[in-house]
Design a protein around this motif. Structure first.
Motif, PDB file in Angstrom:
ATOM      1  N   SER A   2       0.833  -1.198   0.000  1.00  0.00           N
ATOM      2  CA  SER A   2       0.000   0.000   0.000  1.00  0.00           C
ATOM      3  C   SER A   2       0.871   1.252   0.000  1.00  0.00           C
ATOM      4  CB  SER A   2      -0.927   0.006   1.216  1.00  0.00           C
ATOM      5  OG  SER A   2      -0.213   0.394   2.370  1.00  0.00           O
ATOM      6  N   PHE A   3       0.275   2.345  -0.402  1.00  0.00           N
ATOM      7  CA  PHE A   3       1.006   3.602  -0.467  1.00  0.00           C
ATOM      8  C   PHE A   3       1.476   4.027   0.920  1.00  0.00           C
ATOM      9  CE2 PHE A   3       1.348   8.222  -0.554  1.00  0.00           C
ATOM     10  CZ  PHE A   3       2.269   8.363  -1.568  1.00  0.00           C
ATOM     11  N   ARG A   4       0.639   3.828   1.948  1.00  0.00           N
ATOM     12  CA  ARG A   4       1.018   4.201   3.318  1.00  0.00           C
ATOM     13  C   ARG A   4       2.231   3.410   3.786  1.00  0.00           C
ATOM     14  NH1 ARG A   4      -2.942   6.937   6.856  1.00  0.00           N
ATOM     15  NH2 ARG A   4      -4.739   7.378   5.605  1.00  0.00           N
ATOM     16  N   GLU A 105      -4.301  16.122  -6.981  1.00  0.00           N
ATOM     17  CA  GLU A 105      -4.108  15.984  -5.540  1.00  0.00           C
ATOM     18  C   GLU A 105      -5.174  15.069  -4.954  1.00  0.00           C
ATOM     19  OE1 GLU A 105      -2.304  20.410  -4.846  1.00  0.00           O
ATOM     20  OE2 GLU A 105      -4.452  20.131  -4.737  1.00  0.00           O
ATOM     21  N   ALA A 106      -4.769  14.308  -3.930  1.00  0.00           N
ATOM     22  CA  ALA A 106      -5.713  13.419  -3.259  1.00  0.00           C
ATOM     23  C   ALA A 106      -5.362  13.361  -1.788  1.00  0.00           C
ATOM     24  CB  ALA A 106      -5.670  12.029  -3.875  1.00  0.00           C
ATOM     25  N   ALA A 107      -6.384  13.221  -0.955  1.00  0.00           N
ATOM     26  CA  ALA A 107      -6.191  13.076   0.487  1.00  0.00           C
ATOM     27  C   ALA A 107      -7.101  11.960   0.972  1.00  0.00           C
ATOM     28  CB  ALA A 107      -6.520  14.386   1.200  1.00  0.00           C
ATOM     29  N   GLU A 108      -6.602  11.200   1.934  1.00  0.00           N
ATOM     30  CA  GLU A 108      -7.433  10.165   2.541  1.00  0.00           C
ATOM     31  C   GLU A 108      -7.392  10.343   4.050  1.00  0.00           C
ATOM     32  OE1 GLU A 108      -5.037   6.148   2.783  1.00  0.00           O
ATOM     33  OE2 GLU A 108      -5.014   6.899   0.725  1.00  0.00           O
ATOM     34  N   GLY A 125      -8.114  12.141  11.364  1.00  0.00           N
ATOM     35  CA  GLY A 125      -7.807  10.742  11.592  1.00  0.00           C
ATOM     36  C   GLY A 125      -6.970  10.121  10.496  1.00  0.00           C
ATOM     37  N   ASN A 126      -5.681   9.914  10.757  1.00  0.00           N
ATOM     38  CA  ASN A 126      -4.779   9.247   9.813  1.00  0.00           C
ATOM     39  C   ASN A 126      -4.814   9.878   8.426  1.00  0.00           C
ATOM     40  OD1 ASN A 126      -3.986   7.165  11.709  1.00  0.00           O
ATOM     41  ND2 ASN A 126      -6.081   6.416  11.461  1.00  0.00           N
ATOM     42  N   VAL A 127      -4.623  11.187   8.360  1.00  0.00           N
ATOM     43  CA  VAL A 127      -4.707  11.916   7.094  1.00  0.00           C
ATOM     44  C   VAL A 127      -3.424  11.720   6.285  1.00  0.00           C
ATOM     45  CG1 VAL A 127      -5.044  14.167   6.007  1.00  0.00           C
ATOM     46  CG2 VAL A 127      -6.178  13.654   8.179  1.00  0.00           C
ATOM     47  N   LEU A 128      -3.594  11.441   5.011  1.00  0.00           N
ATOM     48  CA  LEU A 128      -2.472  11.339   4.080  1.00  0.00           C
ATOM     49  C   LEU A 128      -2.823  12.152   2.842  1.00  0.00           C
ATOM     50  CD1 LEU A 128       0.243  10.152   3.170  1.00  0.00           C
ATOM     51  CD2 LEU A 128      -1.040   8.220   2.230  1.00  0.00           C
ATOM     52  N   LEU A 129      -2.002  13.148   2.528  1.00  0.00           N
ATOM     53  CA  LEU A 129      -2.201  14.009   1.370  1.00  0.00           C
ATOM     54  C   LEU A 129      -1.099  13.738   0.368  1.00  0.00           C
ATOM     55  CD1 LEU A 129      -3.438  16.480  -0.161  1.00  0.00           C
ATOM     56  CD2 LEU A 129      -1.929  17.911   1.221  1.00  0.00           C
ATOM     57  N   ALA A 135       4.220  13.605  -0.511  1.00  0.00           N
ATOM     58  CA  ALA A 135       3.186  13.123   0.409  1.00  0.00           C
ATOM     59  C   ALA A 135       3.435  13.743   1.772  1.00  0.00           C
ATOM     60  CB  ALA A 135       3.220  11.607   0.500  1.00  0.00           C
ATOM     61  N   ILE A 136       2.350  14.033   2.474  1.00  0.00           N
ATOM     62  CA  ILE A 136       2.435  14.587   3.827  1.00  0.00           C
ATOM     63  C   ILE A 136       1.313  13.946   4.645  1.00  0.00           C
ATOM     64  CG2 ILE A 136       1.045  16.606   3.192  1.00  0.00           C
ATOM     65  CD1 ILE A 136       2.730  18.239   5.192  1.00  0.00           C
TER      66      ILE A 136
END
Length: 166
Positions: A2-4, A105-108, A125-129, A135-136
């Motif tokens: 996964s990306f994370r 751009e995408a954020a989860e 909650g567990n934000v990934l941009l 990535a941040i």
């Protein structure tokens, strides 16, 4: 992978090249966003409560407004004024595997609240941009769609690329 997980492995490998802080100002939404455009929602189920002016969409929910897309397990739509007679959306509250995309751009996150009138989206909650190759991550992302800016808070983590390595 996964990306994370890939991001975490990269961050650990780079050690001191990783920036950690409590707050970070970021640009968001290279494309302008028009919050007056119609909002289209697709879902498996819809429940409406006329008494409190809400609607709950569940099951693979996809919300579209112009170039902006938001997906989640559940989205609560709250209408302005008494009951839902006004039919004007005040805010949308998304939960469960929330993904927001605008342009490249995408954020989860775990949750997101989109307040239509102010043009703001607060993701928690567990934000990934992700923005291109960058990535941040953090615990809270506040996006101002009118200005195209954002602020990440809560143990902010990113990988900085040295000059020339793009």
């Amino acid at each position: 992978m996964s990306f994370r997980v890939a991001l975490a492995v990269l961050a650990l490998a780079l050690g001191p090249a990783v920036a950690l802080s409590q707050n970070a100002e970021i640009a968001f939404g290279a494309l302008s966003h028009d919050k007056t455009l119609p909002v289209e929602v697709t879902a498996e189920r819809l429940s409406v409560d006329q008494s409190d002016g809400t609607a709950i969409f569940t099951g693979e929910v996809l919300v579209g407004q112009g170039d902006m897309r938001l997906s989640a397990d559940e989205v609560l739509v709250v209408y302005a004024g008494e009951g839902s007679a006004s039919r004007r959306i005040a805010r949308m509250e998304a939960s469960g595997q929330v993904v927001l995309a605008l342009g490249a751009e995408a954020a989860e996150a775990d949750r997101a609240v989109y307040t239509i009138d102010s043009g703001s989206i607060v993701m928690t909650g567990n934000v990934l941009l992700t923005q291109g190759q960058s990535a941040i991550s953090g615990e809270r992302l506040v996006v101002d769609l009118d200005r195209g800016t954002g602020s990440m808070e809560g143990r902010v983590r990113t990988v900085l690329q040295p000059g020339g390595a793009q």
